[in-house]
Design an enzyme around this catalytic site. Sequence first.
Site, PDB file in Angstrom:
ATOM      1  N   SER A 278       0.838  -1.186   0.000  1.00  0.00           N
ATOM      2  CA  SER A 278       0.000   0.000   0.000  1.00  0.00           C
ATOM      3  C   SER A 278       0.886   1.254   0.000  1.00  0.00           C
ATOM      4  O   SER A 278       1.766   1.378  -0.838  1.00  0.00           O
ATOM      5  CB  SER A 278      -0.960  -0.031   1.203  1.00  0.00           C
ATOM      6  OG  SER A 278      -1.994   0.904   1.030  1.00  0.00           O
TER       7      SER A 278
ATOM      8  N   HIS B 207      -4.491  -5.623  -1.907  1.00  0.00           N
ATOM      9  CA  HIS B 207      -5.396  -5.381  -0.789  1.00  0.00           C
ATOM     10  C   HIS B 207      -6.482  -6.441  -0.617  1.00  0.00           C
ATOM     11  O   HIS B 207      -7.349  -6.284   0.234  1.00  0.00           O
ATOM     12  CB  HIS B 207      -6.057  -4.009  -0.951  1.00  0.00           C
ATOM     13  CG  HIS B 207      -5.141  -2.864  -0.650  1.00  0.00           C
ATOM     14  ND1 HIS B 207      -4.165  -2.445  -1.532  1.00  0.00           N
ATOM     15  CD2 HIS B 207      -5.040  -2.047   0.434  1.00  0.00           C
ATOM     16  CE1 HIS B 207      -3.520  -1.417  -1.005  1.00  0.00           C
ATOM     17  NE2 HIS B 207      -4.030  -1.161   0.181  1.00  0.00           N
TER      18      HIS B 207
ATOM     19  N   GLU C 121      -1.027  -2.538  -8.165  1.00  0.00           N
ATOM     20  CA  GLU C 121      -2.256  -2.956  -7.493  1.00  0.00           C
ATOM     21  C   GLU C 121      -2.912  -1.707  -6.917  1.00  0.00           C
ATOM     22  O   GLU C 121      -2.285  -0.660  -6.817  1.00  0.00           O
ATOM     23  CB  GLU C 121      -1.956  -3.984  -6.396  1.00  0.00           C
ATOM     24  CG  GLU C 121      -1.068  -3.486  -5.266  1.00  0.00           C
ATOM     25  CD  GLU C 121      -1.827  -2.786  -4.154  1.00  0.00           C
ATOM     26  OE1 GLU C 121      -3.016  -3.104  -3.930  1.00  0.00           O
ATOM     27  OE2 GLU C 121      -1.241  -1.891  -3.507  1.00  0.00           O
TER      28      GLU C 121
END
Length: 285
Positions: free
Chosen positions: A80, A244, A178
Site C-alpha cells: 500500500s 489489498h 495494485e
Amino acid sequence: MRALEEMGYRVRPGESLSAPPDDWRAGPAGRRARELEEAFADPEIRAIWCVRGGYGATELLPLLDYGCISAHPKPLIGYSDITALHLAVQRRCRMVTFHGPMAADLVAADPDTREKLAHALAWTGERTRWTLPSGWHPETLAPGRASGRLVGGNLSLVAALAGTPWAAQAAGSILLLEEVNEPPQRLARLLFQLAASGILTRAAGILLGQFTRCDGAYGDAHTLLTEYFSGWPQPVLAGLPVGHGRPNGTLPLGAWCTFDAQTGELWLEARTDVPCAPMPIVSDR
C-alpha cells in the site's frame, strides 16, 4: 505482535507504535525516519515489518540516510503506501524489499498469505517459481514473455512519485501495480500519468495485482484494465493474488523477474548485480 510470535518470530516494537498519534500519522516525520534508520543499523534486528499502510510514508523519503540503509541490508516488509519506501530504498540502495502483508494483516491472514510470506522471508535468492494458490487463474491482457527487475506496488503511490527523485525506475523492468478504493475514472487518470511520464510505456512487462473495491458508478476496474491494455506492446498479466485482497502474496521487489503472460508462470531470482541481496529470515520454529 502476538500473530508474529505465533509464527515463531521474536518481536521488538518500535517506539512509534505506542506514541500518541500525530494527526493521521504515528508521530513526527523526523522521529519516524530516525527510528527506521536505527532499525536498519541495529544488528539484532533481522527484518523491519510495517504495521499499517502508512499515509505518512512519503514524508520520510527526503529525511532518510540511504547510506545507512545500504550498509545494513535487511528485509523491509509492507505494501500500500509503504510503496513509497520500497521505491525509494530500491532506487537509492538497490536493495531487495518485500511487497507483502502488513503485520496487522497477519491477525486474520489466510493460509496462502502466510505461506507465501514464510517462503519469501526464507528465500536465499535462488531461481524459484512463484506458484499461484489453488484455483487462482491470472488473465492474459497482452501476450508474450518478459524479464527485468521487479518494481512498483500501489498504483497511486507509483503515480504520486513520478517526476520525483524517488520515482520508479521502470525502464526495462517488470512493473507491478495494485490498487484499492479507486473507481475506474480515477484509475484511468493514474494510468495516464504513468504512461505520460514514461514509467508505464518503458517497462519490459506489466503485472497487475488485485484492484480491490475499484468498481464504481461509471464501470468496473476489470473492464477498464482489459480495454486499456488490449493490444499493449509489452506482455501484461492481470489478476495476481497481490495487494489489498485475499490472498496477498509476497513478492521480492528488486529481484529479477521473468513471466509468461500466456501460461501465467512467474520466476524470481536474485542477481549478483544487486549490491544488497535479500537476507533469509527463518523463524525459531
